[in-house]
Design a protein around this motif. Structure first.
Motif, PDB file in Angstrom:
ATOM      1  N   ASP A   1     -17.945 -38.512 -40.361  1.00  0.00           N
ATOM      2  CA  ASP A   1     -16.882 -37.649 -40.889  1.00  0.00           C
ATOM      3  C   ASP A   1     -15.514 -38.123 -40.412  1.00  0.00           C
ATOM      4  O   ASP A   1     -14.539 -38.119 -41.173  1.00  0.00           O
ATOM      5  N   ALA A   2     -15.418 -38.495 -39.130  1.00  0.00           N
ATOM      6  CA  ALA A   2     -14.131 -38.914 -38.583  1.00  0.00           C
ATOM      7  C   ALA A   2     -13.615 -40.162 -39.290  1.00  0.00           C
ATOM      8  O   ALA A   2     -12.415 -40.274 -39.593  1.00  0.00           O
ATOM      9  N   VAL A   3     -14.495 -41.111 -39.574  1.00  0.00           N
ATOM     10  CA  VAL A   3     -14.084 -42.332 -40.269  1.00  0.00           C
ATOM     11  C   VAL A   3     -13.674 -42.016 -41.707  1.00  0.00           C
ATOM     12  O   VAL A   3     -12.654 -42.516 -42.198  1.00  0.00           O
ATOM     13  N   GLN A   4     -14.438 -41.159 -42.379  1.00  0.00           N
ATOM     14  CA  GLN A   4     -14.119 -40.812 -43.757  1.00  0.00           C
ATOM     15  C   GLN A   4     -12.794 -40.060 -43.835  1.00  0.00           C
ATOM     16  O   GLN A   4     -11.965 -40.297 -44.711  1.00  0.00           O
ATOM     17  N   ASP A   5     -12.585 -39.125 -42.893  1.00  0.00           N
ATOM     18  CA  ASP A   5     -11.318 -38.396 -42.879  1.00  0.00           C
ATOM     19  C   ASP A   5     -10.142 -39.333 -42.643  1.00  0.00           C
ATOM     20  O   ASP A   5      -9.072 -39.176 -43.219  1.00  0.00           O
ATOM     21  N   ALA A   6     -10.336 -40.311 -41.762  1.00  0.00           N
ATOM     22  CA  ALA A   6      -9.263 -41.261 -41.473  1.00  0.00           C
ATOM     23  C   ALA A   6      -8.896 -42.059 -42.716  1.00  0.00           C
ATOM     24  O   ALA A   6      -7.721 -42.381 -42.939  1.00  0.00           O
ATOM     25  N   ALA A   7      -9.880 -42.386 -43.541  1.00  0.00           N
ATOM     26  CA  ALA A   7      -9.593 -43.125 -44.767  1.00  0.00           C
ATOM     27  C   ALA A   7      -8.739 -42.279 -45.711  1.00  0.00           C
ATOM     28  O   ALA A   7      -7.803 -42.782 -46.344  1.00  0.00           O
ATOM     29  N   VAL A   8      -9.049 -40.971 -45.792  1.00  0.00           N
ATOM     30  CA  VAL A   8      -8.246 -40.095 -46.645  1.00  0.00           C
ATOM     31  C   VAL A   8      -6.832 -39.975 -46.096  1.00  0.00           C
ATOM     32  O   VAL A   8      -5.846 -39.982 -46.844  1.00  0.00           O
ATOM     33  N   VAL A   9      -6.706 -39.872 -44.760  1.00  0.00           N
ATOM     34  CA  VAL A   9      -5.380 -39.800 -44.149  1.00  0.00           C
ATOM     35  C   VAL A   9      -4.585 -41.069 -44.461  1.00  0.00           C
ATOM     36  O   VAL A   9      -3.389 -41.024 -44.755  1.00  0.00           O
ATOM     37  N   ALA A  10      -5.240 -42.210 -44.400  1.00  0.00           N
ATOM     38  CA  ALA A  10      -4.553 -43.466 -44.692  1.00  0.00           C
ATOM     39  C   ALA A  10      -4.009 -43.475 -46.117  1.00  0.00           C
ATOM     40  O   ALA A  10      -2.910 -43.975 -46.369  1.00  0.00           O
ATOM     41  N   LEU A  11      -4.769 -42.920 -47.054  1.00  0.00           N
ATOM     42  CA  LEU A  11      -4.298 -42.851 -48.431  1.00  0.00           C
ATOM     43  C   LEU A  11      -3.018 -42.039 -48.527  1.00  0.00           C
ATOM     44  O   LEU A  11      -2.117 -42.353 -49.297  1.00  0.00           O
ATOM     45  N   ARG A  12      -2.959 -40.963 -47.739  1.00  0.00           N
ATOM     46  CA  ARG A  12      -1.804 -40.066 -47.808  1.00  0.00           C
ATOM     47  C   ARG A  12      -0.647 -40.532 -46.939  1.00  0.00           C
ATOM     48  O   ARG A  12       0.509 -40.213 -47.229  1.00  0.00           O
ATOM     49  N   ARG A  13      -0.923 -41.285 -45.869  1.00  0.00           N
ATOM     50  CA  ARG A  13       0.090 -41.493 -44.849  1.00  0.00           C
ATOM     51  C   ARG A  13       0.447 -42.960 -44.593  1.00  0.00           C
ATOM     52  O   ARG A  13       1.120 -43.253 -43.612  1.00  0.00           O
ATOM     53  N   ILE A  14       0.007 -43.872 -45.437  1.00  0.00           N
ATOM     54  CA  ILE A  14       0.287 -45.283 -45.184  1.00  0.00           C
ATOM     55  C   ILE A  14       1.787 -45.544 -45.103  1.00  0.00           C
ATOM     56  O   ILE A  14       2.252 -46.442 -44.396  1.00  0.00           O
ATOM     57  N   GLY A  15       2.572 -44.734 -45.794  1.00  0.00           N
ATOM     58  CA  GLY A  15       4.025 -44.897 -45.746  1.00  0.00           C
ATOM     59  C   GLY A  15       4.619 -44.599 -44.394  1.00  0.00           C
ATOM     60  O   GLY A  15       5.771 -44.959 -44.126  1.00  0.00           O
ATOM     61  N   ASP A  16       3.870 -43.940 -43.497  1.00  0.00           N
ATOM     62  CA  ASP A  16       4.381 -43.597 -42.169  1.00  0.00           C
ATOM     63  C   ASP A  16       4.217 -44.716 -41.151  1.00  0.00           C
ATOM     64  O   ASP A  16       4.712 -44.599 -40.030  1.00  0.00           O
ATOM     65  N   VAL A  17       3.482 -45.772 -41.496  1.00  0.00           N
ATOM     66  CA  VAL A  17       3.254 -46.860 -40.546  1.00  0.00           C
ATOM     67  C   VAL A  17       4.556 -47.622 -40.328  1.00  0.00           C
ATOM     68  O   VAL A  17       5.112 -48.220 -41.257  1.00  0.00           O
TER      69      VAL A  17
END
Length: 319
Positions: free
Chosen positions: A48-64
């Motif tokens: 679950d933690a890995v899957q959630d992180a992938a969704v976060v990356a989709l939403r937040r890649i602009g914050d890197v």
């Protein structure tokens, strides 16, 4: 893709190149999973933690901020999710435990709106079946119905079914993202904006005594309403419920909307009359499934009441 550096892929992803983002997730998946397993073991929680992180990356890649360190950023997202789970026995909403420089007032939807990948993500979400999509939308994009237990109560399904649909949704979302990467994407923001206007118009019409007109225009004649243990069918049932609340002086105020083509969530504050401040719980979520543009199924999930000081003191004394 394999010849490009992390910096090149991250900058391309931040510019809206969905293939580049997929390449980043594939490149760093092993490291992300290693962090989760190290902290949580070989468990469903680690997945679950890995899957959630992938969704976060989709939403937040602009914050890197440092594209060369995107791998460390992805592992940090996984690490924080795992630590949040270890600190608490409850399910952790997807946004908990992460400090990624976002405004504390930003909603999940606003975070998604902040970069060019929004419409692509929502196009992929639209490919999920309505039951799976509803669970995914609540888990990742609602404000007050995010934990497994909350979703299970809202939808009247077992927690195990919530977990199963999330796992299915995440896997299918990854497939859908790849499948829709090169296609034109609808304006997700316009869909949400239209649904917000529908919510406002519905409530305003009800206060003017025009709720029957809204039901006739936008709701199926055999619409099914479920609210806790109460279940009814048809416009008359809905009309009686709305008129009863209005007669009692209760008003609703939209605070958050999540919308796809045929699955919609309206989260509302419930405003009680001054002379009866505990008439209703503080909030309600309208969980709607549409059929050919009309609401065919509505589930109402009420936020838990906050005990009054006297009630809280009585509970402490009793214990």
């Amino acid at each position: 893709m394999s010849e490009l550096s992390d910096t090149e892929l991250t900058r391309a992803a931040q510019s809206g190149d969905v293939t580049a983002l997929g390449g980043l997730l594939a490149r760093h998946e092993a490291g992300m999973r290693g962090v989760a397993i190290a902290l949580l073991g070989y468990t469903a929680e680690a997945d679950d933690a890995v899957q959630d992180a992938a969704v976060v990356a989709l939403r937040r890649i602009g914050d890197v901020r440092d594209p060369a360190a995107v791998g460390a950023w992805l592992r940090m997202v996984v690490r924080n999710a795992c630590r949040a789970r270890l600190r608490s026995t409850r399910d952790i909403p997807v946004a908990d435990g992460w400090d990624l420089t976002a405004s504390p007032l930003a909603t999940p939807e606003q975070l998604l709106d902040d970069h060019a990948l929004r419409d692509w993500v929502w196009q992929a979400v639209e490919q999920l079946s309505p039951p799976v999509r509803m669970v995914m939308m609540l888990r990742h994009f609602s404000l007050g119905v995010t934990s497994y237990e909350q979703i299970a109560r809202a939808l009247g399904i077992p927690v195990g079914t919530v977990r199963s649909r999330l796992n299915q949704g995440r896997a299918k979302l990854a497939e859908a993202l790849r499948a829709t990467a090169a296609s034109a994407h609808d304006d997700a923001g316009a869909l949400v904006a239209g649904s917000k206007l529908d919510a406002l118009d519905t409530l305003a019409a009800a206060e003017r005594g025009e709720f029957p007109r809204v039901l006739a225009d936008r709701w199926a004649e055999d619409v099914v309403l479920t609210a806790g243990d109460v279940r009814g069918v048809g416009h008359d049932f809905l009309l009686r419920g709305m008129e009863g609340d209005l007669a009692a002086g209760v008003r609703q105020r939209p605070v958050h909307v999540v919308a796809s083509r045929d699955v919609v969530v309206w989260e509302m504050d419930l405003l009680n009359p001054p002379d009866n401040p505990t008439h209703c719980p503080p909030g309600v979520a309208w969980l709607m499934t549409l059929d050919r543009g009309r609401v065919a199924d509505l589930r109402l999930h009420h936020a838990p009441r906050t005990p009054a000081p006297s009630e809280a003191m009585a509970a402490v004394t009793a214990n």
